[in-house]
Design an enzyme around this catalytic site. Structure first.
Site, mmCIF file in Angstrom:
data_model
loop_
_atom_site.group_PDB
_atom_site.id
_atom_site.type_symbol
_atom_site.label_atom_id
_atom_site.label_comp_id
_atom_site.label_asym_id
_atom_site.label_seq_id
_atom_site.Cartn_x
_atom_site.Cartn_y
_atom_site.Cartn_z
ATOM 1 N N ARG A 1 -26.314 -1.166 44.226
ATOM 2 C CA ARG A 1 -25.302 -0.106 44.233
ATOM 3 C C ARG A 1 -24.196 -0.425 45.247
ATOM 4 N NH1 ARG A 1 -24.210 5.158 42.232
ATOM 5 N NH2 ARG A 1 -25.916 4.952 40.769
ATOM 6 N N GLU B 1 -24.198 13.152 45.803
ATOM 7 C CA GLU B 1 -23.882 12.080 46.749
ATOM 8 C C GLU B 1 -22.391 11.810 46.967
ATOM 9 O OE1 GLU B 1 -26.563 9.688 44.273
ATOM 10 O OE2 GLU B 1 -27.177 8.743 46.141
HETATM 11 N N1 MTE Z 1 -28.441 18.468 49.399
HETATM 12 C C1 MTE Z 1 -29.346 19.066 50.197
HETATM 13 N N2 MTE Z 1 -29.101 20.304 50.631
HETATM 14 N N3 MTE Z 1 -30.493 18.433 50.583
HETATM 15 C C2 MTE Z 1 -30.767 17.149 50.158
HETATM 16 O O1 MTE Z 1 -31.817 16.598 50.505
HETATM 17 N N4 MTE Z 1 -29.998 15.195 48.861
HETATM 18 C C3 MTE Z 1 -28.836 14.485 48.317
HETATM 19 C C4 MTE Z 1 -28.004 15.415 47.443
HETATM 20 N N5 MTE Z 1 -27.753 16.652 48.113
HETATM 21 C C5 MTE Z 1 -29.818 16.493 49.322
HETATM 22 C C6 MTE Z 1 -28.661 17.220 48.943
HETATM 23 C C7 MTE Z 1 -29.190 13.303 47.548
HETATM 24 S S1 MTE Z 1 -29.524 11.875 48.367
HETATM 25 C C8 MTE Z 1 -29.211 13.301 46.186
HETATM 26 S S2 MTE Z 1 -29.512 11.904 45.302
HETATM 27 C C9 MTE Z 1 -28.981 14.534 45.413
HETATM 28 O O2 MTE Z 1 -28.746 15.670 46.251
HETATM 29 C C10 MTE Z 1 -30.202 14.784 44.538
HETATM 30 O O3 MTE Z 1 -30.124 15.954 43.827
HETATM 31 P P1 MTE Z 1 -29.324 16.101 42.452
HETATM 32 O O4 MTE Z 1 -29.609 14.889 41.638
HETATM 33 O O5 MTE Z 1 -29.877 17.337 41.872
HETATM 34 O O6 MTE Z 1 -27.882 16.207 42.838
HETATM 35 MO MO1 MOS Z 2 -30.366 10.173 46.707
HETATM 36 S S1 MOS Z 2 -30.109 8.672 48.074
HETATM 37 O O1 MOS Z 2 -30.273 9.081 45.350
HETATM 38 O O2 MOS Z 2 -32.065 10.475 46.879
#
Ligand code: MTE
Ligand code: MOS
Length: 754
Positions: free
Chosen positions: A319, A707
């Site tokens: 990535r 992200e």
């Molecule tokens: N938001 C919160 N509040 N807590 C989290 O741990 N993780 C992030 C993001 N936002 C996270 C977050 C990461 S690394 C990812 S990959 C995505 O949320 C995962 O959730 P989604 O695929 O539902 O967006």
């Molecule tokens: Mo998010 S780093 O893809 O859990």
């Protein structure tokens, strides 16, 4: 428009709703894994025996003295493992090692009636070590050629010709830091066994299926004997994509051996010492521009600091390679990637998953080159944007680059960029000791797992006889609001008020073979699966509705359908179409679409100390047609601030001396590791969602949001560079360390003074 993206006129998606657990979160009533553990009778507590060396062989391990400690019930060692002694998927991660690979690694675990008994028991376990030489930094690893995993190359065009044809060629290198996840809830697992020896594990995991698989192989049993549930996480941020498996396996092993429930819950210090972090990287590069400042060629080598084992280092590196271009067209590209093996925690996924690291390289290059090229940095960035018809270096057409233009233009206007730039230049000329900086940066982030197979999801939707609905899906909730969105999707697809729909915790016996909730794709994948299940039910109800007439109530419809013996529940499935990725050649179309965003940040810097403040930030971010605008704005704000932490504050340090503490993480707590908090929030933060942004390829026209906003934080780093430049003679390239802590900013200013 596709069926998937079409949104009915009355839709619950798109409504601004609070997070489904917001009230529980703020009143302290929300239960987390360890809250459940502490409500469980006959519980045993696990404590690790941690190695005091960065690299060593274990020559003797004697658990016997621990049994003399009152309350100690069992010591777990490699001899107890009935299956495979490995906590990962690459078979390079022994759960109970014979060779210690990082300072603080667990070599045995003690189970006690109380955590205190287990802790004292752990100190009583006798272990002899033969210390070995250790490698701690990427630079040391490069010198000693200590690498692990594949070494992919991303290539397009003819770099040598591109550089030869460039009028300006620059070379440089940068070494930038990783990041601690610092989720509020540390790693936690609770394992229980039933009368048949089946294991039920509650785990704070982003990847319940993989936790299930690892536990099964450690125990030497089949997957159908292991069930993993994740109620919710107090944050994961990628740190719970792979790292929970070993802790779950320890709890499961303990439960199988004792027949009692076993709890593993790390203290903050243990969590920071033992679990993997964002990869720091080292990069060397050579870049060519033409007379107009257009990028001609980029040659780079990216070396990530993988730590002691691979876990997700290879996909993280992929990535990174796929994001070195960020939003810019570069005709000739050759980027080599490799993973250093060092004697540190196994670095892992962290929001952005390598994307931020790849982007940092190109944003650093542009920020350093702009003054030498005599082009304002924002102008240099803008000139190099992708336009329609161009493709990324790995061959994926860049769809909708006009959205980036629109977001950029909108930020320029709403932030009053040009006027403030002039005003700041005037103010800086008058003030020798305090300088302000303003910068604007773009984000283009690919959505989908690079590895095509992972882009699938399942859901289970039950309609009960009273018309109430229970949904289950394969994604996990870590605070990002996925469950809120899934409730909105189900209510929309069924045409019901959201109060009729409830969501049950994520469990591997409800929806099997799931992918990690990661790559920001949770809502895209699970949302489409939930929608699919609901639509199956609606289709089965259609003839009944035709009989009863459109005026019939949902309850009557469901009751009648039940009596007519119509199945009122369905399993939904979804796979993302049209993806391809060849990891070896680093080519294909791995992403369903790109998420775009733009941020403009203003900072002010004190020349005596390097201390700074972020005064104002304007963001326009593309979430397609939002499924849940409040949730999305929260994700944008949170992601942005987390990115600012990575780039400007958070400073992981290891003891790199030759003393007895070599390899120890010296920033293992909140007192030594500085996180952004309320006081670091920009005084003025304005977030707007890009309008007219329907995404044809995703559920109800939305886009992933988890992200991408993290990378909007480059605007702050570049604004700091602008402010530092104002202390120095014009036309000078400014090098800035990452993290750009106040200390680093101070030295960057000093660098220009002598
Ligand atoms: N938001 C919160 N509040 N807590 C989290 O741990 N993780 C992030 C993001 N936002 C996270 C977050 C990461 S690394 C990812 S990959 C995505 O949320 C995962 O959730 P989604 O695929 O539902 O967006
Ligand atoms: Mo998010 S780093 O893809 O859990």
């Amino acid at each position: 428009m596709s069926r998937l993206s079409e949104r009915p006129v009355t839709a619950v998606v798109g409504e601004a709703r609070p997070h489904e657990s917001a009230a529980l979160h703020v009143t302290g009533r929300a239960l987390y894994t360890d809250d459940i553990a502490l409500r469980t009778p006959y519980l045993l507590h696990a404590h690790p025996v941690c190695a005091p060396h960065a690299h060593a062989m274990i020559t003797r391990l004697d658990p016997k003295p621990a049994y003399d400690v009152p309350g100690v019930v069992r010591v777990l060692t490699a001899d107890d493992v009935p299956g495979i002694n490995d906590a990962g998927t690459k078979h390079d991660e022994p759960l109970f090692p014979t060779e210690v690979m990082f300072h603080g690694q667990a070599v045995a675990w003690v189970l006690g009636e109380s955590l205190e008994a287990a802790r004292i028991g752990a100190t009583a376990v006798e272990v002899d070590y033969e210390p070995l030489p250790s490698i701690l930094t990427v630079v040391e690893a490069i010198e000693q050629e200590s690498f692990q995993g594949a070494q992919p190359r991303l290539e397009r065009g003819d770099v040598a010709a591109g550089l030869a044809g460039s009028t300006h060629v620059f070379e440089g290198e940068i070494d930038f830091a990783g990041q601690e996840h610092f989720y509020l809830e540390t790693h936690a697992s609770l394992a229980t066994v039933d009368d048949d020896g089946q294991v039920f594990i509650q785990s704070s995991t982003q990847h319940p299926t993989e936790t299930q698989e690892i536990v099964a192989h450690v125990l030497g049993i089949a997957s159908h004997q292991v069930t993993v549930q994740c109620l919710r996480m107090g944050g994961g941020f990628g740190g719970k994509e792979m790292q929970p498996h070993g802790f779950a396996a320890v709890a499961a092993l303990g439960a199988r051996l004792t027949g009692r429930p076993v709890r593993v819950r790390l203290t903050r210090q243990q969590d920071m010492t033992m679990s993997g972090k964002r990869h720091g990287f080292h990069a060397t590069w050579k870049v060519g521009f033409d007379d107009d400042g257009l990028l001609q060629a980029l040659e780079a080598t990216l070396t990530s600091d993988g730590g002691w084992s691979l876990d997700l280092s290879e996909p993280v590196l992929s990535r990174a390679l796929c994001h070195v271009d960020n939003a810019y067209w570069i005709p000739h590209v050759r980027v080599d990637g490799r993973i250093a093996r060092t004697h540190k925690t196994s670095q892992t996924a962290f929001r952005g998953f390598g994307g931020p690291q790849g982007m940092l390289v190109i944003e650093d290059i542009l920020g350093r080159a702009a003054p030498v090229l005599g082009v304002p940095a924002h102008e240099l960035r803008r000139r190099n944007f992708y336009v329609e018809g161009q493709a990324t270096p790995y061959g994926q057409p860049v769809r909708h680059p006009d959205r980036l233009d629109r977001a950029w233009q909108q930020v320029l206007e709403s932030s009053d960029f040009e006027r403030r730039r002039e005003e700041i230049a005037r103010a800086n000329a008058e003030n020798p000791h305090r300088k302000r900086g303003l910068a604007i940066t773009p984000v283009k982030f690919g959505i989908s797992f690079n590895f095509t197979s992972f882009n699938q999801a399942g859901a289970l939707v039950h309609v009960y006889k009273d018309g109430s609905v229970l949904i289950n899906h394969g994604g996990t909730e870590m605070g990002q609001g996925l469950h809120t969105k899934m409730l909105q999707v189900a209510a929309t697809a069924l045409g019901l008020p959201i109060e009729r729909v409830r969501l049950a915790p994520t469990r591997t016996d409800k929806v099997p073979n799931t992918s990690a909730t990661a790559a920001s794709s949770g809502a895209d994948l699970n949302g489409a699966a939930v929608k699919n299940a609901c639509e199956q039910i609606i289709a089965r109800l259609a003839p009944v509705r035709a009989q009863l007439g459109v005026a019939t109530t949902w309850e009557e419809l469901v009751r009648t359908a039940y009596h007519e013996r119509i199945q009122l529940w369905a399993a939904g499935f979804y796979k993302t179409e049209g993806l391809s990725w060849d990891a070896v050649a680093a080519r294909g179309e791995p992403f369903k679409y790109f998420a775009y965003g733009v941020a403009a940040a203003e900072v002010s810097v004190d020349g005596f100390t390097g201390a700074y403040e972020v005064d104002r930030v304007d963001i326009v971010h593309d979430v397609g047609d939002s499924l849940s605008p409040l949730v999305d704005i929260g994700q944008i704000e949170g992601g942005f601030v987390q990115g600012v932490g990575w780039l400007t504050l958070e400073d992981l340090r290891w003891d790199v001396s030759d003393g007895p503490g070599r390899g120890r993480l010296t920033t293992p707590s909140a007192s030594t590791y500085k996180l952004p908090s309320l006081s670091e929030m920009p005084a003025d933060l304005r977030v707007t969602l890009l309008d007219r942004a329907t995404e044809d390829g995703a559920v109800y026209g939305s886009k992933a949001v988890g992200e991408p906003p993290l990378m909007l934080a480059f605007s702050v780093r570049e604004a700091l560079r602008e402010a530092v430049a104002a202390f120095r003679p014009p036309g000078e390239s400014v090098e800035l360390a990452s993290p750009a802590t106040p200390e680093a900013v101070f030295w960057a200013i000093e660098g220009g003074r002598d």
